[in-house]
Design an enzyme around this catalytic site. Structure first.
Site, short mmCIF file in Angstrom:
data_model
loop_
_atom_site.label_atom_id
_atom_site.label_comp_id
_atom_site.label_asym_id
_atom_site.label_seq_id
_atom_site.Cartn_x
_atom_site.Cartn_y
_atom_site.Cartn_z
CD GLU A 139 -2.80 0.74 2.42
OE1 GLU A 139 -2.61 -0.06 3.22
OE2 GLU A 139 -3.77 1.84 2.63
CB SER A 167 -2.69 1.37 6.55
OG SER A 167 -2.93 0.04 5.84
CD GLU A 170 -8.36 -4.61 15.53
OE1 GLU A 170 -7.89 -5.39 16.29
OE2 GLU A 170 -7.76 -4.17 14.59
CB CYS A 187 1.72 -4.06 21.77
SG CYS A 187 1.25 -3.67 20.11
CE LYS A 196 -4.56 -5.87 18.48
NZ LYS A 196 -4.65 -5.50 17.11
#
Lengths: 169, 591
Positions: B283, B320, B362, B504, B359
């Site tokens: 990308e 992205s 998500e 993280c 997460k």
């Protein structure tokens, strides 16, 4: 979080305050924008314009001053001066400072609640009176003290309350 | 250096001018208790647990906010101090529910530890407040305001460190609470679910949503094929929960433990980190060749994605389109792996172990099921995995070492460093530079993007092209970086943002720690892992190559887009407030 969009306070609350009133609020914000310590004076002046600080107005101020809503809400709920509910046309303050309290302030408050039809920090159903308990107003020699729209009544007896309130329509 | 000399408990102590009595005392080996002060946040002055006697001062002072001064004589353990401290604790405990036996923070509660350390017994005062309702609206974070001790750490973490301000102090006196604006539930705020509040709460007032029972249930369901993926940062910290020193790499013990727990296959999120780099690198190169929009901003930190959507929705075209490694792995498991293993994807329960609380949010995003099945069914934090292992009687120090299952367990060193700030940038640059120059970078270890400075930038020349990159971690730092980009002060091609300070490894789901060195220790595990691997560029991962050969085709293919990419920001920002950002692309700086 995104699922909050449907419950957005602005989506819900904007209609509660008139657009022309909001324009005045925006003008206040504009005057203070970028100045340090702007929040309290903005809230103060806004409350004078709107009469109280509903959540849609708090959200508007938070957005415009680029501060979190939680901070605005924190200040509004910290100071008893700020109100999140509409106040009545006439504001009754019953002093429950130490001197007024021992001289029967509680009984005066009871009489005020009865005569006005409003609870503490509430508004009577006709919107005529709002009642709040105040801290010492510095007139302990005149206890118990009652104020209506800033007029001070001294050595008030519970029986005289209906007659005092009758002067405010 | 300007230093002051003082006497603490009869001991002569030197400290830097400006240091607090607390810092000076700790330097001298005297550990004063704190409940509101936290080394990662500063702050303090609220709980009064650290009070000390300063000779000549009228009252006891809070050591955490009182500067040490020349000639000061301080007593931290006099009778009056001990009594005051005990009374303070007694008062805090009096308004705290006595549910310690069953509280999720029972073993890690700082208040409980202090109560026992200072032998508070009995508590003479009755509880004065009615219990407040729990807030379980968020898929990531649970608030239990009845347990709140009003220390203010979460407020600092949320507003200062993360620049979010979802919660704050409200009301006054005995009525004081920490809550979202207007007393709303957390799900209706701009909370980004980073969980930094859960790391600093000294008690059980803000905790992570517990999914351990759901996972146990799946594991005991014989009709299900239960697989798990583990993020890089977990192996760098899980050992701490079992008494191993911080910085111990427990990769193989962890895999062994997960096997013992009953998972049918154990995969490595580092595999899909490599996959992410291949897709995201593709990308980036596309954008470099086709005039933008630049900078490209990474998308693997879901806390950052939430922040972007809530505060900078105009940046969505810069972010992205790649899903995070967790979601990519999920999508690959229920398609490619299901097919390879001959398992019906409907029978697969896909679990992930993450250092991250966002997460959980998500994984629940409605769009994360482009294969027709949920990419990821349950997300456990590192702390929850430790709880499960302990319940199952599995001691990490005592399990068979095992390796990940194939093929989704293969990874390169680049996938490993994803777990630390700067790691995604470094991993991406290794592969992008190779793709552009057709040879590896001269030094694979990109020092300028490493470290823990809040904002870092670097410029490197690749195949005659200058690439300007920047890294931010912690959302207040990210906010500053975005301001620089939006004002035109800085121009970059590629930007990495991680929501948590340190990345993280210090995510909201990691073990509790007040060790200021913790991030270095955990990062060292990942950097060592990277160095020890034969392959250190994501595109070299043989299993990733095989995945493209057998299933995806080429990077950026239609299948890849369908399964591995997504569109962020399709919803309105939470509160519809004026966005704090202008659209970067409007400044016309496509490069």
């Amino acid at each position: 979080m995104r699922d909050a969009a449907v419950r957005s306070p602005q989506a819900r609350g904007s209609s509660a305050v008139d657009a022309s009133v909001l324009a005045q609020v925006d003008a206040v914000i504009e005057r203070y924008r970028g100045k340090e310590g702007a929040l309290i004076p903005v809230l103060h002046e806004t409350q004078e314009i709107v009469g109280y600080l509903p959540r849609c107005v708090q959200s508007r101020i938070a957005g415009a001053l680029r501060i979190p809503e939680s901070q605005v809400y924190g200040v509004v709920t910290f100071y008893s001066f700020f109100a999140m509910k509409p106040t009545g046309r006439h504001k009754i303050g019953v002093c429950l400072g130490t001197a007024c309290y021992v001289k029967g302030g509680a009984a005066v408050l009871q009489a005020v609640k009865q005569a006005s039809g409003a609870d503490v920090d509430d508004v009577s159903s006709d919107g005529r009176f709002g009642v709040e308990v105040t801290r010492c107003v510095g007139a302990c020699g005149l206890a118990p003290v009652l104020s209506v729209d800033g007029d001070i009544y001294s050595r008030v007896s519970p029986d005289s309350v209906p007659e005092i309130l009758a002067r405010y329509t | 250096m300007d230093r002051v000399k003082l006497v603490i408990d009869g001991q002569s102590v030197e400290a830097q001018r400006g240091a607090t009595i607390l810092e000076a005392a700790r330097q001298a080996g005297i550990d004063l208790p704190t409940l509101c002060h936290h080394p990662a946040l500063g702050g303090g002055g609220a709980c009064r647990v650290c009070v000390c006697e300063v000779v000549g001062a009228k009252n006891l002072v809070a050591a955490c906010v009182t500067p040490a001064d020349d000639g000061m004589v301080v007593w931290t353990n006099s009778k009056v101090v001990r009594e005051a401290r005990r009374t303070v604790l007694e008062l805090i405990i009096a308004s705290h529910p006595q549910e310690c036996l069953t509280c999720v923070r029972s073993e890690t509660c700082e208040l409980r530890r202090l109560a026992s350390r200072f032998h508070v017994d009995p508590v003479r005062f009755a509880r004065r407040r009615e219990p407040l309702p729990k807030d379980e609206s968020s898929p990531s974070i649970v608030r239990d305001p009845s347990k709140c001790v009003l220390c203010g750490r979460c407020v600092l973490a949320c507003s200062v460190v993360q620049h979010v301000g979802a919660i704050g102090f409200a009301h006054r006196g005995i009525e004081t609470t920490v809550e979202p604006a207007f007393g709303d539930d957390l799900a209706s705020t701009k909370c980004v679910a980073c969980g930094q509040c859960t790391l600093v709460c000294p008690v059980g007032a803000i905790t992570v949503k517990d999914d351990t029972d759901a996972v146990f249930e799946a594991l005991s369901d014989e009709t299900k094929h239960v697989v798990v993926q583990v993020a890089p940062a977990v192996r760098a910290a899980l050992g701490e929960e079992f008494g191993l020193p911080a910085g111990t790499d427990v990769t193989y013990q962890m895999v062994g433990a997960l096997r013992q727990l009953g998972f049918d296959a154990v995969f490595d999120t580092q595999f899909s980190a490599d996959l992410t780099i291949v897709e995201e690198g593709h990308e980036l190169i596309e954008r470099l060749n086709n005039g933008g929009p630049l900078p490209l901003i990474t998308s693997c930190s879901p806390g950052w994605i939430n922040y972007m959507e809530n505060f900078h929705p105009s940046l969505q075209d810069h972010v992205s389109s790649c899903k995070s490694p967790q979601q990519m792995m999920g999508a690959v498991i229920k398609t490619y792996y299901a097919n390879k293993a001959g398992v019906d994807p409907a029978e697969i329960v896909s679990v992930s172990v993450m250092p991250c609380t966002a997460k959980k949010y998500e994984a629940k995003r409605p769009e994360m099921q482009s294969s027709g099945y949920r990419d990821v069914d349950f997300v456990l934090t590192t702390r929850e995995l430790a709880v499960m292992l302990k319940q199952a009687g599995i001691d990490l120090r005592n399990v068979h070492h095992r390796d990940f299952d194939h093929p989704l367990g293969e990874s390169t060193g680049a996938g490993e460093i994803f777990g630390v700030t700067g790691g995604v940038m470094e991993a991406a640059l290794r592969s992008v530079a190779f793709a552009l120059a057709k040879r590896p970078l001269e030094g694979l270890e990109l020092e300028p993007v490493r470290g823990f400075d809040g904002l870092r930038e670097a410029e490197l020349e690749v195949a005659g092209r200058k690439l300007r990159v920047a890294v931010a971690h912690g959302l207040a730092n990210a906010e500053e970086l975005l301001r620089r980009i939006e004002s035109g002060e800085k121009e970059y091609h590629f930007v990495e943002i991680m929501a948590c300070p340190g990345g993280c490894i210090a995510g909201g789901g990691q073990p509790f720690s007040q060790d200021p060195e913790i991030r270095h220790r955990r990062a060292s595990v990942l950097y060592a892992g990277d160095r020890s691997k034969g392959l250190r560029m994501s595109h070299e991962n043989p299993a990733v190559k095989q995945l493209y050969r057998e299933f995806l085709g080429v990077p950026g293919s239609r299948v890849a887009h369908e399964l591995l990419h997504t569109t962020y920001c399709h919803g309105a920002p939470a509160h519809g407030q004026p966005a704090t950002a202008r659209d970067v692309s409007k400044t016309g700086r496509s490069r």
